[in-house]
Write a protein that holds these residues in place. Structure first.
Motif, short mmCIF file in Angstrom:
data_model
loop_
_atom_site.label_atom_id
_atom_site.label_comp_id
_atom_site.label_asym_id
_atom_site.label_seq_id
_atom_site.Cartn_x
_atom_site.Cartn_y
_atom_site.Cartn_z
N MET A 170 -0.86 18.22 13.08
CA MET A 170 -1.71 16.92 12.84
C MET A 170 -0.64 15.67 12.48
N ARG A 187 2.16 15.08 13.50
CA ARG A 187 3.84 15.17 13.65
C ARG A 187 4.43 15.38 15.17
N ALA A 202 -5.19 20.75 17.40
CA ALA A 202 -5.37 21.18 16.15
C ALA A 202 -7.01 20.70 15.77
N MET A 203 -7.42 19.73 16.10
CA MET A 203 -8.56 19.23 15.68
C MET A 203 -9.90 20.32 15.97
N ASP A 207 -5.70 27.25 9.70
CA ASP A 207 -5.79 25.97 9.03
C ASP A 207 -4.45 25.39 8.72
N ASN A 208 -3.79 26.25 8.35
CA ASN A 208 -2.32 25.62 8.00
C ASN A 208 -1.44 25.14 9.18
N ARG A 218 -9.41 22.92 13.49
CA ARG A 218 -10.16 22.83 12.28
C ARG A 218 -11.57 22.46 12.08
N LYS A 235 -14.31 24.47 10.02
CA LYS A 235 -15.06 24.00 8.86
C LYS A 235 -16.54 24.24 9.03
N ALA A 280 -2.72 24.47 12.10
CA ALA A 280 -3.22 23.34 12.45
C ALA A 280 -2.88 21.98 11.39
N GLU A 281 -2.95 22.05 10.22
CA GLU A 281 -2.63 20.84 9.45
C GLU A 281 -1.11 20.39 9.77
N ASN A 282 -0.29 21.42 9.88
CA ASN A 282 1.07 20.78 10.00
C ASN A 282 1.51 20.60 11.45
N ASP A 300 -2.54 16.85 17.98
CA ASP A 300 -3.74 16.81 17.26
C ASP A 300 -5.00 17.04 18.05
#
Length: 447
Positions: free
Chosen positions: A406, A408, A418-419, A399-400, A422, A426, A402-404, A415
């Motif tokens: 997105m 950037r 990463a999507m 999660d971390n 996530r 989820k 992937a979030e970092n 993205d």
């Protein structure tokens, strides 16, 4: 509700199986009638003649063409869904410099197979759409960038271009008018990153296909630094119908803010995989029924609604969705390229994500550190979990990371990697947790 009897199945050996009773792109196609004479027999190039005023009419000004496309509600069919007429209005038509029109046929999104079908079985509809678009924006030179792994489609499009040139539909003073436009085909090299518009431009210029920083945007600084408009294959293919029938008629084929028809590539665990052209706003349940339902009558577990880069949704969520940009976005995913990847209840989400993560790690161009390092990190973690070596903190770390990634990176490939991560975590976190705890899959029927 749409009467499903209006969808007719073709017995041809092409990639698509069904089409709407009032089709706009697949009209009259049986897989063999792609030649110029066939297209003209279906009314082809009448829209161009209407625009140029060659049939006794007054013709249409460039502003009128743009206004018609704006009124149609046509949104880019490549994934972003940006309003096409608005994009065309960005082109500085009066600027006395070289301007370019580019068709993005670099169809590399896993699960997507619509653009190659259009180019193979109805290439002239793309050519006509591009001529009209170029006229609307005051452009005299265009390119169609075709994905490198479909050479036979590139060859087919080249043949169609030769037919169009021989018939006076391309080149100087088209059909005796005062308008001139030349169109060329360009064979790409199979890199997924070249589906991103600025990486595509770099490749067209003979350079390594890597994305550019934006701004500046292609409308002001595109091919060779000149104003350039880029649209997807399916977007250009919709233009002749809009001109012939009017923007409002096209809009009425779909729903507000989602005009016209859309081609969906139904792939994965369905009885009849293929391309289906249906009105925007058709329910997913109806689309699934057209594709024969879930293969083997099994349960619907998950759906990736817009190609592999869009977040996965559960089957239950998808059954309440309609196939349009707004409905899918509200559900938490994207319509994207229109590839609908259906997964039945035997599918392991960990193994599915492993395959997706490997793809994006492999296809990263390496220009941005978050994408270059992050996509490989994601793949290695999922690979570890899949092979019984998962750690207690892996899910939080996935999660971390992937979030970092997105937001950037220069382009959206980060993205796109990463999507899916996530989305899987989820909706199917329990499967990942089971893999970590029990070192095996919780779906024993997986094959």
């Amino acid at each position: 509700m749409i009467d499903l009897s209006a969808f007719q199945t073709t017995g041809s050996a092409t990639c698509f199986h069904n089409r709407h009773i009032n089709p706009q792109i697949y009209a009259g196609i049986d897989g063999s009638n792609w030649r110029l004479a066939d297209y003209q027999a279906r009314g082809g190039y009448q829209a161009l003649r209407k625009v140029l005023g060659l049939d006794g009419g007054a013709g249409m000004s460039p502003d009128q063409v743009v206004a018609e496309v704006k009124g149609s509600g046509l949104r880019g069919r490549g994934g972003a869904g940006f309003p096409t007429g608005l994009k065309w209005s960005f082109m500085p038509r009066a600027l006395p410099v070289q301007k370019y029109l580019v068709c993005n046929s670099d169809e590399g999104e896993p699960g997507t197979c619509k653009d190659r079908d259009i180019l193979a079985f109805n290439p002239h509809i793309v050519i006509e759409g591009m001529i009209i678009a170029a006229y609307a924006m005051g452009i005299d030179t265009g390119y169609n960038y075709i994905h490198g792994e479909i050479f036979e489609v590139y060859d087919r499009f080249e043949q169609a271009l030769e037919e169009a040139r021989a018939a006076g539909l391309l080149g100087k003073n088209i059909l005796g008018s005062n308008y001139s436009f030349q169109l060329h085909a360009f064979h790409g090299f199979g890199a997924y990153i070249c589906g991103e518009e600025t990486a595509l431009l770099e490749s067209l210029e003979g350079k390594k296909g890597q994305p550019r920083f934006k701004p500046p945007f292609p409308a002001s600084y595109g091919m060779y630094g000149k104003p350039t408009t880029i649209n997807n294959t399916e977007t250009f293919a919709a233009v002749p119908w809009i001109i012939n029938n009017g923007g409002p008629a096209y809009l009425e084929c779909g729903k507000p803010n989602n005009g016209g028809t859309k081609i969906f590539s139904m792939v994965g665990d369905v009885q009849l995989p293929g391309n289906y052209e249906v009105p925007m706003g058709t329910s997913f349940a109806q689309l699934l029924e057209l594709a024969g339902g879930v293969k083997g009558g099994r349960g619907l577990k998950a759906v990736i609604p817009g190609g592999s880069s869009s977040p996965v949704l559960t089957g239950k969520i998808m059954m309440d969705c309609t196939m349009d940009y707004d409905s899918i976005a509200k559900a938490g995913s994207m319509l994207g390229s229109g590839a609908v990847i259906v997964m039945d209840d035997t599918r392991c989400m960990v193994k599915s994500l492993l395959r997706l993560s490997y793809f994006y790690s492999h296809e990263s161009c390496g220009q941005c550190t978050p994408c270059r390092e992050g996509t490989g990190w994601l793949w290695r973690m999922v690979n570890r979990i899949e092979h019984g070596e998962g750690r207690a903190d892996d899910l939080a770390l996935l999660d971390n990371v992937a979030e970092n990634i997105m937001g950037r990176t220069i382009c959206a490939l980060g993205d796109a990697a990463a999507m899916p991560v996530r989305g899987m975590l989820k909706h199917f976190r329990d499967e990942f947790a089971y893999h970590v705890e029990h070192k095996t899959c919780m779906v024993p029927a997986y094959v």
